[in-house]
Scaffold this motif. Structure first.
Motif, PDB file in Angstrom:
ATOM      1  N   GLN A  22      -8.907   9.684   2.396  1.00  0.00           N
ATOM      2  CA  GLN A  22      -8.124  10.389   1.394  1.00  0.00           C
ATOM      3  C   GLN A  22      -7.553   9.472   0.315  1.00  0.00           C
ATOM      4  O   GLN A  22      -7.320   9.901  -0.822  1.00  0.00           O
ATOM      5  CB  GLN A  22      -6.998  11.177   2.072  1.00  0.00           C
ATOM      6  N   ARG A  23      -7.319   8.218   0.626  1.00  0.00           N
ATOM      7  CA  ARG A  23      -6.787   7.292  -0.387  1.00  0.00           C
ATOM      8  C   ARG A  23      -7.832   7.051  -1.478  1.00  0.00           C
ATOM      9  O   ARG A  23      -7.506   7.072  -2.672  1.00  0.00           O
ATOM     10  CB  ARG A  23      -6.369   5.987   0.279  1.00  0.00           C
ATOM     11  N   ALA A  24      -9.079   6.832  -1.069  1.00  0.00           N
ATOM     12  CA  ALA A  24     -10.152   6.660  -2.054  1.00  0.00           C
ATOM     13  C   ALA A  24     -10.373   7.943  -2.850  1.00  0.00           C
ATOM     14  O   ALA A  24     -10.607   7.899  -4.063  1.00  0.00           O
ATOM     15  CB  ALA A  24     -11.444   6.236  -1.358  1.00  0.00           C
ATOM     16  N   VAL A  25     -10.291   9.090  -2.169  1.00  0.00           N
ATOM     17  CA  VAL A  25     -10.430  10.379  -2.860  1.00  0.00           C
ATOM     18  C   VAL A  25      -9.345  10.519  -3.927  1.00  0.00           C
ATOM     19  O   VAL A  25      -9.606  10.966  -5.054  1.00  0.00           O
ATOM     20  CB  VAL A  25     -10.357  11.543  -1.854  1.00  0.00           C
ATOM     21  N   ALA A  26      -8.120  10.138  -3.588  1.00  0.00           N
ATOM     22  CA  ALA A  26      -7.011  10.239  -4.540  1.00  0.00           C
ATOM     23  C   ALA A  26      -7.230   9.330  -5.744  1.00  0.00           C
ATOM     24  O   ALA A  26      -6.957   9.720  -6.888  1.00  0.00           O
ATOM     25  CB  ALA A  26      -5.697   9.895  -3.844  1.00  0.00           C
ATOM     26  N   MET A  27      -7.707   8.111  -5.501  1.00  0.00           N
ATOM     27  CA  MET A  27      -7.968   7.205  -6.625  1.00  0.00           C
ATOM     28  C   MET A  27      -9.029   7.790  -7.548  1.00  0.00           C
ATOM     29  O   MET A  27      -8.888   7.763  -8.778  1.00  0.00           O
ATOM     30  CB  MET A  27      -8.423   5.839  -6.099  1.00  0.00           C
ATOM     31  N   LYS A  28     -10.086   8.326  -6.952  1.00  0.00           N
ATOM     32  CA  LYS A  28     -11.177   8.889  -7.749  1.00  0.00           C
ATOM     33  C   LYS A  28     -10.702  10.116  -8.531  1.00  0.00           C
ATOM     34  O   LYS A  28     -11.113  10.347  -9.674  1.00  0.00           O
ATOM     35  CB  LYS A  28     -12.337   9.284  -6.820  1.00  0.00           C
ATOM     36  N   ARG A  29      -9.825  10.899  -7.950  1.00  0.00           N
ATOM     37  CA  ARG A  29      -9.389  12.152  -8.570  1.00  0.00           C
ATOM     38  C   ARG A  29      -8.281  11.949  -9.599  1.00  0.00           C
ATOM     39  O   ARG A  29      -8.302  12.548 -10.674  1.00  0.00           O
ATOM     40  CB  ARG A  29      -8.906  13.127  -7.485  1.00  0.00           C
ATOM     41  N   SER A  77     -10.875  -1.384  -1.271  1.00  0.00           N
ATOM     42  CA  SER A  77     -10.056  -0.685  -0.278  1.00  0.00           C
ATOM     43  C   SER A  77     -10.445  -1.120   1.130  1.00  0.00           C
ATOM     44  O   SER A  77     -11.564  -0.883   1.575  1.00  0.00           O
ATOM     45  CB  SER A  77     -10.244   0.838  -0.430  1.00  0.00           C
ATOM     46  N   TYR A  78      -9.522  -1.763   1.814  1.00  0.00           N
ATOM     47  CA  TYR A  78      -9.736  -2.225   3.195  1.00  0.00           C
ATOM     48  C   TYR A  78      -9.119  -1.228   4.169  1.00  0.00           C
ATOM     49  O   TYR A  78      -8.029  -0.704   3.900  1.00  0.00           O
ATOM     50  CB  TYR A  78      -9.078  -3.597   3.401  1.00  0.00           C
ATOM     51  N   PRO A  79      -9.759  -0.928   5.335  1.00  0.00           N
ATOM     52  CA  PRO A  79     -10.978  -1.520   5.895  1.00  0.00           C
ATOM     53  C   PRO A  79     -12.253  -0.838   5.407  1.00  0.00           C
ATOM     54  O   PRO A  79     -12.152   0.256   4.866  1.00  0.00           O
ATOM     55  CB  PRO A  79     -10.777  -1.287   7.407  1.00  0.00           C
ATOM     56  N   PRO A  80     -13.412  -1.528   5.652  1.00  0.00           N
ATOM     57  CA  PRO A  80     -13.625  -2.801   6.334  1.00  0.00           C
ATOM     58  C   PRO A  80     -13.484  -3.988   5.387  1.00  0.00           C
ATOM     59  O   PRO A  80     -13.375  -3.815   4.171  1.00  0.00           O
ATOM     60  CB  PRO A  80     -15.069  -2.670   6.836  1.00  0.00           C
ATOM     61  N   ALA A  81     -13.556  -5.191   5.965  1.00  0.00           N
ATOM     62  CA  ALA A  81     -13.362  -6.403   5.169  1.00  0.00           C
ATOM     63  C   ALA A  81     -14.499  -6.621   4.180  1.00  0.00           C
ATOM     64  O   ALA A  81     -14.310  -7.322   3.173  1.00  0.00           O
ATOM     65  CB  ALA A  81     -13.236  -7.610   6.107  1.00  0.00           C
ATOM     66  N   ASP A 111      -6.613  -3.522  -1.893  1.00  0.00           N
ATOM     67  CA  ASP A 111      -5.802  -2.409  -1.386  1.00  0.00           C
ATOM     68  C   ASP A 111      -5.949  -2.343   0.132  1.00  0.00           C
ATOM     69  O   ASP A 111      -7.063  -2.174   0.645  1.00  0.00           O
ATOM     70  CB  ASP A 111      -6.280  -1.101  -2.023  1.00  0.00           C
ATOM     71  N   PHE A 112      -4.834  -2.455   0.845  1.00  0.00           N
ATOM     72  CA  PHE A 112      -4.859  -2.484   2.311  1.00  0.00           C
ATOM     73  C   PHE A 112      -4.318  -1.179   2.880  1.00  0.00           C
ATOM     74  O   PHE A 112      -3.122  -0.897   2.791  1.00  0.00           O
ATOM     75  CB  PHE A 112      -4.044  -3.670   2.842  1.00  0.00           C
ATOM     76  N   ARG A 113      -5.218  -0.368   3.484  1.00  0.00           N
ATOM     77  CA  ARG A 113      -4.798   0.850   4.183  1.00  0.00           C
ATOM     78  C   ARG A 113      -4.280   0.534   5.586  1.00  0.00           C
ATOM     79  O   ARG A 113      -3.652   1.367   6.232  1.00  0.00           O
ATOM     80  CB  ARG A 113      -5.964   1.842   4.292  1.00  0.00           C
ATOM     81  N   ASP A 114      -4.590  -0.644   6.084  1.00  0.00           N
ATOM     82  CA  ASP A 114      -4.116  -1.137   7.390  1.00  0.00           C
ATOM     83  C   ASP A 114      -3.924  -2.631   7.267  1.00  0.00           C
ATOM     84  O   ASP A 114      -4.410  -3.262   6.315  1.00  0.00           O
ATOM     85  CB  ASP A 114      -5.135  -0.832   8.495  1.00  0.00           C
ATOM     86  N   ALA A 133      -6.015 -10.693  -7.955  1.00  0.00           N
ATOM     87  CA  ALA A 133      -5.010 -10.647  -9.010  1.00  0.00           C
ATOM     88  C   ALA A 133      -3.748  -9.937  -8.541  1.00  0.00           C
ATOM     89  O   ALA A 133      -2.654 -10.203  -9.042  1.00  0.00           O
ATOM     90  CB  ALA A 133      -5.581  -9.941 -10.235  1.00  0.00           C
ATOM     91  N   ALA A 134      -3.893  -9.010  -7.589  1.00  0.00           N
ATOM     92  CA  ALA A 134      -2.744  -8.285  -7.030  1.00  0.00           C
ATOM     93  C   ALA A 134      -3.157  -7.703  -5.695  1.00  0.00           C
ATOM     94  O   ALA A 134      -4.348  -7.500  -5.413  1.00  0.00           O
ATOM     95  CB  ALA A 134      -2.282  -7.171  -7.969  1.00  0.00           C
ATOM     96  N   ILE A 135      -2.159  -7.438  -4.861  1.00  0.00           N
ATOM     97  CA  ILE A 135      -2.382  -6.816  -3.561  1.00  0.00           C
ATOM     98  C   ILE A 135      -1.524  -5.567  -3.480  1.00  0.00           C
ATOM     99  O   ILE A 135      -0.347  -5.576  -3.849  1.00  0.00           O
ATOM    100  CB  ILE A 135      -2.042  -7.785  -2.415  1.00  0.00           C
ATOM    101  N   VAL A 136      -2.132  -4.489  -2.996  1.00  0.00           N
ATOM    102  CA  VAL A 136      -1.427  -3.235  -2.750  1.00  0.00           C
ATOM    103  C   VAL A 136      -1.531  -2.928  -1.266  1.00  0.00           C
ATOM    104  O   VAL A 136      -2.595  -3.099  -0.662  1.00  0.00           O
ATOM    105  CB  VAL A 136      -2.045  -2.069  -3.562  1.00  0.00           C
ATOM    106  N   THR A 137      -0.428  -2.492  -0.651  1.00  0.00           N
ATOM    107  CA  THR A 137      -0.467  -2.128   0.762  1.00  0.00           C
ATOM    108  C   THR A 137       0.213  -0.779   0.955  1.00  0.00           C
ATOM    109  O   THR A 137       0.917  -0.293   0.080  1.00  0.00           O
ATOM    110  CB  THR A 137       0.232  -3.165   1.664  1.00  0.00           C
ATOM    111  N   ILE A 138       0.020  -0.202   2.159  1.00  0.00           N
ATOM    112  CA  ILE A 138       0.580   1.118   2.433  1.00  0.00           C
ATOM    113  C   ILE A 138       1.989   1.065   3.018  1.00  0.00           C
ATOM    114  O   ILE A 138       2.622   2.111   3.163  1.00  0.00           O
ATOM    115  CB  ILE A 138      -0.333   1.940   3.372  1.00  0.00           C
TER     116      ILE A 138
END
Length: 425
Positions: A37-44, A134-138, A158-161, A194-199
């Motif tokens: 759903q995170r990737a879906v949200a980015m795309k949408r 978007s991680y995972p996987p690495a 972007d780290f989902r975990d 350049a930047a890190i995003v986490t949940i």
């Protein structure tokens, strides 16, 4: 970020106010789970904030490429994930090759190779201003960092975990080869992204402590459109004469250490109390044999029903019509704030959260969306079940303004702002 060459056209689109992003996300539709759903949200939603997105993901059938190539802004690189992905002989040979590579200390990924080939083509066609991995996987990080360094394009990881910090996988799955690869990948992210995003804030703090300057926390969230699209009549599984407590998803199969032993002990203690006959717990998901055996006595008593997996749309309908929603997290991991939590928040139903010292606990307390109890505190769980049986759920008054801040559209506005800052730098 280290740069070895540049793409002259990169950044041209920013002159018109819009940017191009290449999102590398292995997990995507039609997978039926919360992880996509995170990737879906980015795309949408990123395009609504001036960032156009091309998605690079995977497909698991060699012959499926032609049809999937026509998806709008979605490019799929082949990976052999099941024995049906390739002719049987080719699949067996591939699996033997991967085992041999692992034995000699090499982590080989067919998808990584194919994804890099597709990414090179997309660099020429789409001229992205930024790469988002978007991680995972690495392997998503691996592909983005390689391409970014080669073409001088900034990468947002972007780290989902957690990857090294509070990882999703149990220790038994983290072999020496896997750990060597993940440790090397983490060093590359810290050095070159350049930047890190986490949940969640604990994962963000891990990277700040490692010296990363630009770290932002953008939690998982929910999409209100999903709930309006999947609004259904009350599901037949819910008993109109009882208080239905609903759990959707896996337990230990989702994250090692996610257990409900104390909850079952509390149910056992209810015994023949009136509360026991008023409550009905539903488990919709895939469970281990040990979990099914633990459920069995309560199924016979009629206080628990195990239904198996259901489609995501139906799970959302169950959440909307439940009397109470059950959330369970593993212990000892501060960073946990699963996608299920945000689905629960969107439903507006009271949440019974068996969690302690987690990001999930902080969010529930902040939004006033339910009760929080330690997963191993049998006595307090028992007391709360008695209260729920007396229909005290009406005492829960969620903070709607706080909950709204977890809508995907608002989160993607935050991510779009970060993208612009990264490209500007």
């Amino acid at each position: 970020m280290k740069q070895t060459s540049s793409t002259p056209q990169a950044g041209e689109t920013s002159k018109s106010g819009r940017l191009n992003a290449l999102l590398v996300a292995y997990h995507y539709l039609p997978e039926n789970n919360g992880g996509v759903q995170r990737a879906v949200a980015m795309k949408r939603y990123l395009p609504q904030h001036g960032v156009d997105v091309t998605l690079l993901t995977y497909r698991d059938k060699l012959s499926a490429g032609a049809g999937q190539a026509h998806e709008d802004g979605v490019v799929r690189a082949f990976d052999a994930t099941t024995r049906h992905s390739l002719p049987l002989i080719a699949y067996v040979a591939y699996r033997l090759f991967r085992r041999a590579a692992t034995f000699f200390g090499v982590r080989y990924s067919l998808w990584r190779r194919n994804a890099i080939r597709h990414a090179e083509r997309l660099i020429s066609l789409r001229r992205p201003d930024v790469l988002i991995a978007s991680y995972p996987p690495a392997e998503t990080l691996d592909v983005a960092l390689d391409i970014g360094q080669r073409h001088g394009i900034p990468v947002i990881a972007d780290f989902r975990d957690g990857m090294i910090f509070e990882p999703l996988e149990p220790a038994s799955q983290r072999t020496a080869v896997a750990m060597n690869y993940l440790n090397r990948m983490e060093r590359r992210v810290i050095s070159d992204a350049a930047a890190i995003v986490t949940i969640s804030e604990p994962i963000s703090e891990h990277y700040r402590n490692a010296g990363v300057v630009r770290v932002e926390t953008i939690p998982n969230g929910f999409d209100p459109a999903e709930f309006s699209e999947n609004a259904k009549e009350r599901p037949a599984e819910l008993d109109p004469d009882r208080i239905n407590i609903v759990y959707t998803g896996r337990l230990d199969r989702s994250r090692a250490g996610t257990r409900i032993d104390a909850l079952l002990h509390a149910l056992s203690a209810l015994g023949s109390e009136p509360a026991g006959s008023r409550l009905l717990l539903h488990f919709f998901g895939e469970y281990t044999q040990d979990e099914l055996q633990a459920f069995e006595p309560f199924v016979k008593q009629g206080i628990v029903r195990v239904h198996g997996l259901v489609p995501r749309a139906y799970a959302l309908a169950l959440q909307q019509h439940a009397d109470v929603l059950l959330l369970v997290t593993a212990t000892g991991q501060r960073s946990i704030a699963t996608g299920k939590l945000f689905e629960y928040l969107a439903s507006g139903r009271p949440i019974l959260a068996l969690t302690q010292g987690t990001a999930a606990e902080s969010i529930i307390l902040e939004t006033r969306a339910g009760w929080v109890i330690a997963p191993d505190d049998t006595q307090k769980i028992l007391e709360l079940l008695r209260q729920i049986a007396q229909e005290l759920t009406l005492t829960i008054q969620p903070d709607k303004a706080r909950i709204k801040s977890y809508e995907r559209s608002e989160q993607m506005a935050q991510l779009a702002k970060l993208v612009r800052e990264v490209v500007r730098r």
